[in-house]
Structure formats: structure tokens, C-alpha cells
Design an enzyme around this catalytic site. Structure first.
Site, PDB file in Angstrom:
ATOM      1  N   SER A 144       0.934 -26.278  30.961  1.00 50.61           N
ATOM      2  CA  SER A 144       0.164 -27.472  30.615  1.00 50.61           C
ATOM      3  C   SER A 144       0.439 -28.511  31.680  1.00 50.61           C
ATOM      4  O   SER A 144       1.514 -28.504  32.300  1.00 50.61           O
ATOM      5  CB  SER A 144       0.610 -27.988  29.253  1.00 50.61           C
ATOM      6  OG  SER A 144       0.268 -29.356  29.133  1.00 50.61           O
ATOM      7  N   TYR A 159       7.430 -30.273  23.952  1.00 48.15           N
ATOM      8  CA  TYR A 159       6.357 -29.523  24.621  1.00 48.15           C
ATOM      9  C   TYR A 159       6.421 -29.752  26.140  1.00 48.15           C
ATOM     10  O   TYR A 159       6.412 -28.796  26.917  1.00 48.15           O
ATOM     11  CB  TYR A 159       5.008 -29.973  24.051  1.00 48.15           C
ATOM     12  CG  TYR A 159       3.814 -29.218  24.578  1.00 48.15           C
ATOM     13  CD1 TYR A 159       3.614 -27.883  24.247  1.00 48.15           C
ATOM     14  CD2 TYR A 159       2.858 -29.833  25.392  1.00 48.15           C
ATOM     15  CE1 TYR A 159       2.510 -27.179  24.714  1.00 48.15           C
ATOM     16  CE2 TYR A 159       1.753 -29.147  25.857  1.00 48.15           C
ATOM     17  CZ  TYR A 159       1.578 -27.820  25.525  1.00 48.15           C
ATOM     18  OH  TYR A 159       0.474 -27.127  25.989  1.00 48.15           O
TER      19      TYR A 159
HETATM   20  P1  NAP Z   1      -3.586 -21.790  19.878  1.00 47.15           P
HETATM   21  O1  NAP Z   1      -5.038 -21.734  19.590  1.00 47.15           O
HETATM   22  O2  NAP Z   1      -2.688 -22.546  18.991  1.00 47.15           O
HETATM   23  O3  NAP Z   1      -3.056 -20.267  20.029  1.00 47.15           O
HETATM   24  C1  NAP Z   1      -1.690 -20.020  20.215  1.00 47.15           C
HETATM   25  C2  NAP Z   1      -1.449 -18.536  20.250  1.00 47.15           C
HETATM   26  O4  NAP Z   1      -0.029 -18.317  20.375  1.00 47.15           O
HETATM   27  C3  NAP Z   1      -1.909 -17.844  18.974  1.00 47.15           C
HETATM   28  O5  NAP Z   1      -2.491 -16.606  19.309  1.00 47.15           O
HETATM   29  C4  NAP Z   1      -0.611 -17.614  18.206  1.00 47.15           C
HETATM   30  O6  NAP Z   1      -0.703 -16.427  17.445  1.00 47.15           O
HETATM   31  C5  NAP Z   1       0.388 -17.413  19.361  1.00 47.15           C
HETATM   32  N1  NAP Z   1       1.753 -17.704  18.932  1.00 47.15           N
HETATM   33  C6  NAP Z   1       2.267 -18.895  18.539  1.00 47.15           C
HETATM   34  N2  NAP Z   1       3.537 -18.754  18.126  1.00 47.15           N
HETATM   35  C7  NAP Z   1       3.834 -17.434  18.255  1.00 47.15           C
HETATM   36  C8  NAP Z   1       4.985 -16.657  17.967  1.00 47.15           C
HETATM   37  N3  NAP Z   1       6.102 -17.198  17.452  1.00 47.15           N
HETATM   38  N4  NAP Z   1       4.949 -15.333  18.214  1.00 47.15           N
HETATM   39  C9  NAP Z   1       3.819 -14.747  18.699  1.00 47.15           C
HETATM   40  N5  NAP Z   1       2.699 -15.443  18.993  1.00 47.15           N
HETATM   41  C10 NAP Z   1       2.705 -16.758  18.761  1.00 47.15           C
HETATM   42  O7  NAP Z   1      -3.316 -22.370  21.336  1.00 47.15           O
HETATM   43  P2  NAP Z   1      -4.181 -22.354  22.691  1.00 47.15           P
HETATM   44  O8  NAP Z   1      -4.783 -23.700  22.828  1.00 47.15           O
HETATM   45  O9  NAP Z   1      -4.994 -21.130  22.826  1.00 47.15           O
HETATM   46  O10 NAP Z   1      -2.961 -22.325  23.737  1.00 47.15           O
HETATM   47  C11 NAP Z   1      -2.612 -21.194  24.497  1.00 47.15           C
HETATM   48  C12 NAP Z   1      -1.731 -21.686  25.644  1.00 47.15           C
HETATM   49  O11 NAP Z   1      -2.435 -22.648  26.431  1.00 47.15           O
HETATM   50  C13 NAP Z   1      -0.448 -22.370  25.176  1.00 47.15           C
HETATM   51  O12 NAP Z   1       0.631 -21.964  25.974  1.00 47.15           O
HETATM   52  C14 NAP Z   1      -0.743 -23.853  25.383  1.00 47.15           C
HETATM   53  O13 NAP Z   1       0.424 -24.596  25.608  1.00 47.15           O
HETATM   54  C15 NAP Z   1      -1.644 -23.802  26.610  1.00 47.15           C
HETATM   55  N6  NAP Z   1      -2.511 -24.989  26.762  1.00 47.15           N
HETATM   56  C16 NAP Z   1      -3.554 -25.200  25.931  1.00 47.15           C
HETATM   57  C17 NAP Z   1      -4.368 -26.319  26.132  1.00 47.15           C
HETATM   58  C18 NAP Z   1      -5.562 -26.606  25.260  1.00 47.15           C
HETATM   59  O14 NAP Z   1      -6.197 -27.661  25.414  1.00 47.15           O
HETATM   60  N7  NAP Z   1      -5.937 -25.724  24.356  1.00 47.15           N
HETATM   61  C19 NAP Z   1      -4.091 -27.231  27.165  1.00 47.15           C
HETATM   62  C20 NAP Z   1      -2.998 -26.989  27.985  1.00 47.15           C
HETATM   63  C21 NAP Z   1      -2.214 -25.848  27.796  1.00 47.15           C
HETATM   64  P3  NAP Z   1      -0.144 -16.235  15.938  1.00 47.15           P
HETATM   65  O15 NAP Z   1      -0.180 -17.569  15.268  1.00 47.15           O
HETATM   66  O16 NAP Z   1      -1.073 -15.219  15.378  1.00 47.15           O
HETATM   67  O17 NAP Z   1       1.238 -15.703  16.145  1.00 47.15           O
END
Ligand code: NAP
Length: 249
Positions: A144, A159
Site C-alpha cells: 500500500s 497497517y
Molecule cells: P479484501 O477485499 O479485504 O480481501 C482480503 C483478502 O485477504 C481476502 O481474500 C481474505 O480472505 C484474505 N485474508 C485476510 N486475512 C486472511 C488470513 N488470516 N488468512 C488467509 N487469508 C486472509 O482486501 P483487498 O482490498 O482485496 O486487498 C488485497 C491487498 O491489497 C491487501 O494486501 C491490501 O492491503 C492491498 N491494498 C488494497 C487497497 C484497496 O484500495 N483495496 C489499496 C492498497 C493496498 P478470507 O477472509 O477468505 O480469509
């Protein structure tokens, strides 16, 4: 016609929704066999159906990333089945508590670090021999902007600090592999995308103003191709370019 990632094995963490799911589908579309890891089995099964409908193949790895022994067992299982891993997309992450640092409960701090940092170190530890066994091992860590910003975000301490640590982890791994193997390691920053995590951070935001994981996924997958040679750098989706780290001035 053969697909660009045919015969390549790709592990995606956080594949049950959001960015990881979109990346898993794009990898499958381009011919990779996807090993999909997340805790939510039902969502992984739906992903599997969708991958099969595309004519692709997936193996499901329902698992909590905090179960570090399970990550060791996963490495062993991949070794027994394929003897190699071509692609790791280390995407899963959690936002953690949004509060001033002195108010963060120690268990919440530990939880964010276990998932965002330690699990990724444990994946490297478990999967490094398999990535090195590939003709072109590729690892992409999803970070991020908050970890590397010049001005830090208040109230996102666990975070931000965990993503800064993740950047350092990935860059260290890049420096340890670039001259000794065919492994290349990149860090990818999506910027704000329409996902559950973003909605929990910015509940008042209109999600329709944001780009989607499906917009970002082809960029991540491009970093996973054998001809992608950059390592130890940051792909920034907002600027759509690869950036290098600089010393603070
Ligand atoms: P999200 O929709 O919350 O998805 C998170 C994923 O991580 C889910 O598939 C969840 O699966 C998995 N996860 C969480 N805890 C886990 C655990 N203990 N064991 C196994 N799997 C786990 O988030 P996202 O927005 O797609 O984010 C994905 C990545 O992008 C993250 O690293 C986030 O920091 C980064 N990011 C996102 C944004 C944004 O705007 N969306 C911006 C900057 C960076 P389960 O709950 O099924 O386990």
C-alpha cells in the site's frame, strides 16, 4: 493457440475476494494453474467454478495465513505435486485497527503483523526452493502507498508499519535472489480500489468512483510473466509505472 502462462503454477493468497480473486481469475485466463489460498472455503469454491468455466484449473488451499505450520505443509504439498512454483502473488492483507498508536491493543497489533508481514516471510521460507526450481520464478507482494509515503497517515499505524515492513521484506528477498537465481520479486501498489477493505476504510466514499480489482489484475499478472525481468522495484498502478526506492533527502 497456447496461452502465455500455460504449464505455470501460481499461488495467490487472499484469493476469495477483492484483488486476489481478480488476479487468480486473470492468471487462470492466461493459462496458469491457480492455487487459491484464503480462509473462506465457499468463496474459493465459487472461484473454482468460475475458473473451470474459463477452461482453467485451480487447486484450493483453504487456510489461515496465521497457521504458519500450514504454510510449511503447503510448500511440501506443492513440491510433491509439481516440484516447482512459478508464481507467488502474496496479496492477502488486513487493515487492522484505525486508531492512534497508543490506543492499539497489543493483540490487534500482533494480528496485523502476523498476516501482513510474518505470513509473507513464512511463505518465502516455505516456497523459496520451489520458486528457484522454476525456469522463471516470479513473486509479487501487494503493498500500500501508506508504508512508503513521505508524510505518514495518522491513525493507520499497524497497517502502515506492516506495509513498510512488507516492502523491506520483499526488497530483501529480491536482493537475495536477483544474482543467484531466475527468481524476480516485485512489489505492487494498487492505490484505492473497489473492495471490501477499501469500503471499511472509507465508508462514506462512493465505490463507483473507484477503479476495480479487475482493472488492476492484468498489471499484476504482467509482472508474473517470464519475460518480466525487473526485481526489487515498485509497480504503482495509479501512475502505471515501475518506480525505484530513493534515499530520503
Ligand atoms: P479484501 O477485499 O479485504 O480481501 C482480503 C483478502 O485477504 C481476502 O481474500 C481474505 O480472505 C484474505 N485474508 C485476510 N486475512 C486472511 C488470513 N488470516 N488468512 C488467509 N487469508 C486472509 O482486501 P483487498 O482490498 O482485496 O486487498 C488485497 C491487498 O491489497 C491487501 O494486501 C491490501 O492491503 C492491498 N491494498 C488494497 C487497497 C484497496 O484500495 N483495496 C489499496 C492498497 C493496498 P478470507 O477472509 O477468505 O480469509
Amino acid at each position: 493457440m497456447s496461452k502465455p502462462l500455460e504449464n505455470r503454477i501460481a499461488l495467490v493468497t487472499g484469493a476469495s475476494r477483492g484483488i486476489g480473486r481478480a488476479v487468480a481469475l486473470e492468471l487462470a485466463r492466461q493459462g496458469a494453474h491457480v492455487v487459491a489460498l484464503a480462509r473462506t472455503q465457499g468463496a474459493l469454491e465459487e472461484l473454482d467454478d468460475e475458473i473451470q468455466a474459463l477452461g482453467g484449473e485451480a487447486t484450493l488451499a483453504p487456510c489461515d495465513l496465521k497457521d504458519f505450520d500450514a504454510l510449511d505443509r503447503l510448500g511440501l504439498a506443492l513440491f510433491e505435486r509439481w516440484r516447482k512454483l512459478d508464481i507467488l502473488v502474496a496479496n492477502a492483507g488486513v487493515l487492522g485497527p484505525i486508531s492512534p498508536l497508543p490506543h492499539v491493543d497489543p493483540p490487534n497489533w500482533d494480528n496485523v503483523f502476523a498476516i501482513n508481514v510474518t505470513a509473507n516471510y513464512r511463505l518465502i521460507r516455505s516456497l523459496d526452493p520451489l520458486l528457484r526450481a522454476s525456469t522463471a520464478g516470479r513473486a509479487v507482494f501487494v503493498t500500500s502507498g501508506v508504508g512508503s509515503r513521505a508524510v505518514m497517515n495518522a491513525y493507520l499505524g499497524p497497517y502502515s508499519v506492516s506495509k513498510a515492513a512488507l516492502d523491506a521484506l520483499a526488497r530483501t528477498y529480491a536482493s537475495e535472489t536477483v544474482n543467484t537465481s531466475n527468481v524476480r520479486v516485485m512489489i505492487a501498489n494498487p492505490g484505492p480500489l473497489r473492495t471490501k477493505m477499501r469500503a471499511s476504510l472509507m465508508p462514506g466514499e462512493d465505490p463507483l468512483t473507484l477503479r476495480t480489482p479487475e482493472d488492476f489484475a492484468p498489471k499484476v499478472v504482467a509482472l508474473c510473466h517470464p519475460d518480466s525481468q525487473e526485481s526489487g522495484k515498485l509497480y504503482d498502478f495509479q501512475d502505471d509505472r515501475i518506480k525505484s526506492w530513493r534515499q530520503p533527502e
